[in-house]
Enzyme design. Structure first.
Site, short mmCIF file in Angstrom:
data_model
loop_
_atom_site.label_atom_id
_atom_site.label_comp_id
_atom_site.label_asym_id
_atom_site.label_seq_id
_atom_site.Cartn_x
_atom_site.Cartn_y
_atom_site.Cartn_z
N ASP A 22 61.44 33.55 52.27
CA ASP A 22 60.60 32.98 51.22
C ASP A 22 61.18 31.61 50.88
O ASP A 22 62.30 31.29 51.28
CB ASP A 22 60.63 33.90 49.98
N SER A 23 60.43 30.85 50.08
CA SER A 23 60.95 29.56 49.61
C SER A 23 62.19 29.77 48.74
O SER A 23 62.92 28.81 48.49
CB SER A 23 59.88 28.86 48.77
N CYS A 85 55.93 35.16 51.30
CA CYS A 85 55.55 34.02 50.48
C CYS A 85 54.09 33.70 50.75
O CYS A 85 53.71 33.46 51.91
CB CYS A 85 56.43 32.83 50.87
N GLU A 163 63.76 30.96 39.88
CA GLU A 163 64.88 30.59 40.75
C GLU A 163 66.19 30.50 39.96
O GLU A 163 67.25 30.79 40.47
CB GLU A 163 64.60 29.23 41.43
N CYS A 195 51.86 35.02 43.84
CA CYS A 195 53.08 34.37 44.35
C CYS A 195 54.18 35.42 44.23
O CYS A 195 54.26 36.14 43.22
CB CYS A 195 53.40 33.16 43.47
N HIS A 197 57.19 35.32 43.60
CA HIS A 197 58.13 35.17 42.49
C HIS A 197 57.62 35.89 41.23
O HIS A 197 58.43 36.35 40.40
CB HIS A 197 58.34 33.69 42.14
N1 DGL Z 1 57.07 32.70 46.47
C1 DGL Z 1 56.10 31.80 46.93
C2 DGL Z 1 54.70 32.38 47.03
O1 DGL Z 1 54.55 33.57 47.20
C3 DGL Z 1 56.11 30.35 46.65
C4 DGL Z 1 56.83 29.76 45.55
C5 DGL Z 1 57.05 28.29 45.73
O2 DGL Z 1 58.02 27.98 46.38
O3 DGL Z 1 56.24 27.49 45.23
O4 DGL Z 1 53.75 31.66 46.98
#
Ligand code: DGL
Length: 273
Positions: A22-23, A85, A163, A195, A197
């Site tokens: 993931d990011s 992600c 984060e 997302c 997160h």
């Molecule tokens: N966790 C990511 C998602 O599912 C992206 C978050 C990001 O880096 O902007 O979209």
């Protein structure tokens, strides 16, 4: 065949690890579902936190990051890759599948389940700018959002809070209030956490939208898809013991390993890459 494809097409073994990226830390919410469903699998997770958020990056930038992470996980012996992600999937899943030969599982916001679950036909979608403006998301709405009113809301700044491990701070709550207000004003009874997160702030979101609004995410569905792909490919782990989990982060923040351990909810072996 170039070097990358050569690495990717080595003969995979059932007890090789599943590579997940993931990011940043968001994909841990998906990894948890994968571990719950497939406890005997070896798991390798990469958080690209130095480059988070992806939500405001170009498609070319995200694709370049995804190639780097995929190369890394393949070098760790990954038998399949999970793009945990939504933003990276929208930007890079086609490019990844063109470049590598191993099975690659991606994810997209839960528009279909939300449209099916909604009682009043109004659904809200919280996601990144990148996901909401992608062609994949437009196609998803075209396929599954036709019979419902869809209210979308980008959440700039929220990934950064998560984060930092701020999953219950007043500042995070204020952002969530701001992002949920338009969905509530339109009367959404179902909200998609689009997302990976956002499940980490599920409690805050739930508190803000109230008990009558259902929250939907795709972590469990992705885990099921991973299992199905492993079965189809003959790659389900044959080990009968719990698989080890290893994490990597490239975050410059000293607290990054502690944030991973806290969000993971168990002791975590975290390396820096
Ligand atoms: N966790 C990511 C998602 O599912 C992206 C978050 C990001 O880096 O902007 O979209």
């Amino acid at each position: 065949m170039n070097a990358t494809q050569h690495i990717a097409s080595k003969k995979a073994h059932a007890n090789d690890p599943i590579g997940v990226f993931d990011s940043g830390v968001g994909g841990l919410s998906v990894l948890k579902h994968i571990q719950d469903l497939l406890p005997n699998e070896q798991l390798r997770y990469v958080a690209d936190s130095r480059y988070a958020p992806y939500g405001n990056k170009t498609v070319a930038e995200i694709q370049a990051r995804c190639f780097t992470l995929a190369d890394f996980l393949i070098a760790q012996g990954a038998k399949v890759l999970v793009v945990a992600c939504n933003t990276a999937t929208a930007a890079a899943i086609d490019a990844l599948r063109e470049r590598y030969t191993l099975p690659i599982i991606g994810m997209e916001p839960a528009v279909k389940p939300a449209a099916e679950a909604s009682q009043n036909g109004i659904i809200g979608i919280l996601a990144t700018v990148g996901t909401l403006k992608s062609a994949q998301f437009a196609a998803l709405l075209e396929s599954y959002g036709r019979n419902v009113e869809v209210v979308t809301q980008a959440c700039p700044g929220l990934v950064e809070c998560i984060e930092r491990g701020e999953v219950d701070s007043p500042a995070t709550r204020d952002l969530i209030k701001q992002f949920c207000a338009p969905l509530l004003a339109e009367g959404a009874d179902t909200v998609v956490l689009g997302c990976t997160h956002y499940p980490f702030v599920r409690a805050l979101i739930s508190d803000v939208v109230g008990p009558k609004v259902s929250l939907v995410d795709t972590g469990a569905a992705v885990a099921k898809q991973v299992k199905n792909r492993l079965i189809e490919s003959g790659l389900l782990a044959t080990e009968q013991a719990p698989g080890a989990v290893h994490f990597w982060t490239n975050s410059a923040a000293v607290e990054a390993p502690a944030v991973i351990a806290r969000l993971w909810g168990q002791a975590a072996e975290v390396s820096v890459f």
